[in-house]
Design a protein around this motif. Structure first.
Motif, PDB file in Angstrom:
ATOM      1  N   VAL A 174      91.553  51.802  -3.415  1.00  0.00           N
ATOM      2  CA  VAL A 174      91.218  52.187  -1.780  1.00  0.00           C
ATOM      3  C   VAL A 174      91.845  50.411  -0.765  1.00  0.00           C
TER       4      VAL A 174
ATOM      5  N   SER B 233      90.347  59.075   0.607  1.00  0.00           N
ATOM      6  CA  SER B 233      89.483  58.194  -0.372  1.00  0.00           C
ATOM      7  C   SER B 233      88.958  59.652  -1.703  1.00  0.00           C
TER       8      SER B 233
ATOM      9  N   TYR C 106      88.805  62.814   0.827  1.00  0.00           N
ATOM     10  CA  TYR C 106      89.731  63.459   0.326  1.00  0.00           C
ATOM     11  C   TYR C 106      89.118  65.055   0.704  1.00  0.00           C
TER      12      TYR C 106
ATOM     13  N   ALA D 158      93.328  57.938  -2.633  1.00  0.00           N
ATOM     14  CA  ALA D 158      93.050  56.415  -2.604  1.00  0.00           C
ATOM     15  C   ALA D 158      91.512  56.393  -3.707  1.00  0.00           C
ATOM     16  N   ALA D 159      91.277  55.668  -4.620  1.00  0.00           N
ATOM     17  CA  ALA D 159      90.296  56.010  -5.113  1.00  0.00           C
ATOM     18  C   ALA D 159      90.902  56.678  -6.354  1.00  0.00           C
TER      19      ALA D 159
END
Ligand code: UDP
Length: 240
Positions: free
Chosen positions: A82, A103, A114, A132-133
């Protein structure tokens, strides 16, 4: 030899791409350089989304080897991605590119969660979405997250930016006789255990017929060149 034109691509960057010449962490110049690569590709009319790794900050497996609980270490690794996504977002927006970070682990005061359909809408509006993540789950990698998001977003190819210009028959740094593949099949990559992406990611791309293009992202201007069908790269696809 020219590559087909892939209009919508997912670009996978490892965390190491953000380190620059440093031993770890985020180098603002490296982030700016990557943002320029993405900007040039976008200027050519390609639709892009990104998955960034976290290895420049934290790697779950390495931490587990030192005694951390694996799942906890993996969550820490996901949080590292992130930070990298925010750094890249910042670098892209400095170049006037509209972006959104989503994320897989919701953190509403930092970025969007997301949501697939929302991400698709962002892309339709010309924004670059940074995922991200990872997948949001421990025991996975950001390579698998890249394959997953590429399938979900209907990407025509997954571009894997590395520090070498493709996949070789052997390690080119150790074996002078090593040759670069122009194209190689998913099955050969899995059978010969060629180090491209982890097996789960390769299998996901194979099953969804998403070619993987391995190229050198450290060479300025290369992403746009490879996307235009020039330059050197290796394409992993169904047929040899
Ligand atoms: N990670 C995870 N699940 C995911 C993606 C990542 O647990 O879906 C964790 C894992 O610990 C990994 C770390 O996040 O080591 C950083 O990601 P990765 O190693 O894939 O980054 P890269 O090598 O691309 O920099």
């Amino acid at each position: 030899m020219t590559r087909p034109r892939f209009n919508r691509i997912l670009l996978k960057l490892s965390g190491e791409a953000l380190m620059g010449s440093g031993p770890f962490g985020i180098d603002p110049d490296a982030a700016a350089g990557l943002a320029s690569e993405v900007a040039a590709a976008k200027a050519q009319g390609h639709e892009l989304c990104l998955v960034v790794g976290g290895g420049n900050i934290f790697r779950g497996m390495a931490a587990a080897a030192k005694g951390f609980d694996r799942a906890t270490a993996d969550y820490m690794g996901m949080l590292a991605t992130v930070m990298n996504a925010l750094a890249l977002q910042n670098a892209l927006e400095k170049q006037g590119i509209d972006t959104r970070v989503q994320s897989a682990i919701p953190m509403s005061s930092v970025c969007e969660p997301y949501i697939r359909r929302r991400a698709l809408r962002h892309m339709e509006k010309g924004r670059i979405v940074l995922f991200a993540a990872g997948t949001g789950n421990p025991y996975f990698t950001t390579d698998t997250a890249a394959a997953l998001r590429a399938a979900e977003m209907g990407c025509h190819a997954l571009f894997k930016g590395t520090s070498v210009d493709g996949i070789y028959t052997a390690d080119p740094k150790k074996d002078v006789a090593a040759n670069r593949y122009e194209t190689v099949s998913f099955d050969r990559v899995l059978r010969d255990n060629l180090k491209v992406m982890d097996a789960a990611a390769v299998a996901l791309c194979r099953d969804n017929n998403i070619p993987i293009v391995v190229f050198n992202v450290r060479q300025p201007g290369n992403l746009a060149q490879v996307l235009a069908g020039h330059g050197t790269a290796t394409t992993v696809q169904s047929e040899e």
